[in-house]
Motif scaffolding. Structure first.
Motif: not given
Length: 364
Positions: A124-131
């Motif tokens: 989630e940490t990584i995906n949120l930065e991409l989002i």
């Protein structure tokens, strides 16, 4: 094919990268050990080429190639420039697909940036930065499209798709998980969204977790559900074991895999998963000068496939002479295959199949 390896710091990215590419990227137990992306080229193993090489004894042997990029560890706030931030996001933007490595093993000797191992939180940490990065891109595109609509009402459908994706992103849902038709994808084809990129989630496990036990855990089930919701691939790899495998060849390598109860190496798993995810296949060319594999998207017609070899072949395409690898091997030679009438002449509408061996006839 260009695949970017991403993940939090200290999850094993550089260890895995070193193992699958033998490129010797620096690997250390602290964040941002990797700053500039390391790049390694890996030949795609293909036993069909080996068999063709035995048949033709060619001057050149050219397998398909995958480019792996080891991208430095992202942290919370990367989209706002934290850590080494936007620079790394730009490296991801240049890849065809993402390999998201997530730590699933416990080891008190290897620090975790958030203090403890929690695969879903880390993802989630990584995906949120991409989002967050994608929302900024969409805000600019939506504003531009709204202004353009004043003189072009046909942009209304595009605007509706953009707003639908943005609404999903604001709910923390990656763009790849938003259901879109082929026409809708075409409308926004020039919008480069990081969370739209195809993704392979790779669970980095310990040697103790090898052998199928990990696949029975709640952690694996939760990762599997996430992957399914995004149309992503999921595999598990022990990066440490891959490092040991990288030092072995042939029978020694196979014996090591058998001792561990593993059917194939992590590299082989990654290659299969990436071909499946991106819808790629390989057609082959063979003769005394060279045996070679060519990577194309499944569904590619003959002229466009020929264009992968040379643009003149697409421009002046006449026909393709085709035999499938299995048929050639059953015959033992092209001469016998020709006598049996197994070499077909295919025109411009023919769709190349995986394992087709072709000769392109063209005129320019």
């Amino acid at each position: 094919m260009k695949l970017g390896i991403v993940g939090l710091p200290n999850v094993g990215k550089s260890t895995l990268f070193n193992a699958i590419t033998n490129a010797g990227a620096q690997s250390a137990n602290y964040p941002f050990c990797t700053i500039e992306p390391n790049v390694g080229m890996v030949a795609v193993p293909d036993s069909r080429l080996d068999d063709l090489a035995k048949m033709y004894n060619p001057e050149k042997y050219t397998p398909a190639v995958i480019e792996f990029v080891d991208i430095a560890g992202l942290v919370k706030g990367a989209s706002k420039g934290e850590g080494l931030g936007n620079k790394f996001l730009s490296h991801i933007r240049e890849t065809d697909a993402i390999i998201h490595l997530v730590r699933c093993f416990e080891d008190s000797n290897i620090i975790h940036v958030d203090g403890n191992v929690n695969p879903l939180r880390d993802i989630e940490t990584i995906n949120l930065e991409l989002i967050f990065s994608d929302i900024e891109i969409l805000d600019r595109r939506i504003l531009r499209t709204e202004k353009a609509m004043k003189g072009d009402k046909t942009l209304a459908e595009e605007l509706a798709v953009l707003n639908r994706i943005k609404a999903a992103l604001e709910e923390g849902i990656s763009a790849r998980a938003v259901p879109l038709t082929a026409d809708e994808r075409a409308l926004i084809g020039d919008v480069e969204l990081l969370s739209m990129k195809p993704i392979i989630y790779v669970a980095n496990i310990s040697e103790d977790q090898i052998g199928g036990e990990f696949m029975e855990t709640e952690i694996y089930a939760s990762l599997e559900n996430l992957a399914k919701s995004e149309g992503a691939e999921l595999i598990s790899i022990c990066a440490g074991i891959e490092s040991e495998l990288a030092e072995l060849e042939g029978e020694d390598k196979q014996a090591f895999l058998e001792d561990l109860g593993i059917e194939e190496s992590g590299l082989d798993q990654l290659i299969k998963a990436s071909y499946k995810l991106l819808g790629y296949i390989s057609f082959l060319t063979a003769g005394p000068k060279e045996v070679r594999a060519w990577t194309i998207v499944n569904g590619t017609k003959a002229p466009q496939a020929a264009g992968k070899i040379h643009s003149d072949m697409e421009r002046g395409f006449i026909r393709a002479e085709v035999i499938h690898f299995d048929d050639l091997m059953a015959c033992g030679s092209m001469v016998v295959a020709k006598e049996k009438g197994l070499i077909r002449s295919e025109g411009k509408e023919y769709v190349f199949k995986d394992g087709d061996i072709v000769v392109i006839r063209f005129n320019v």
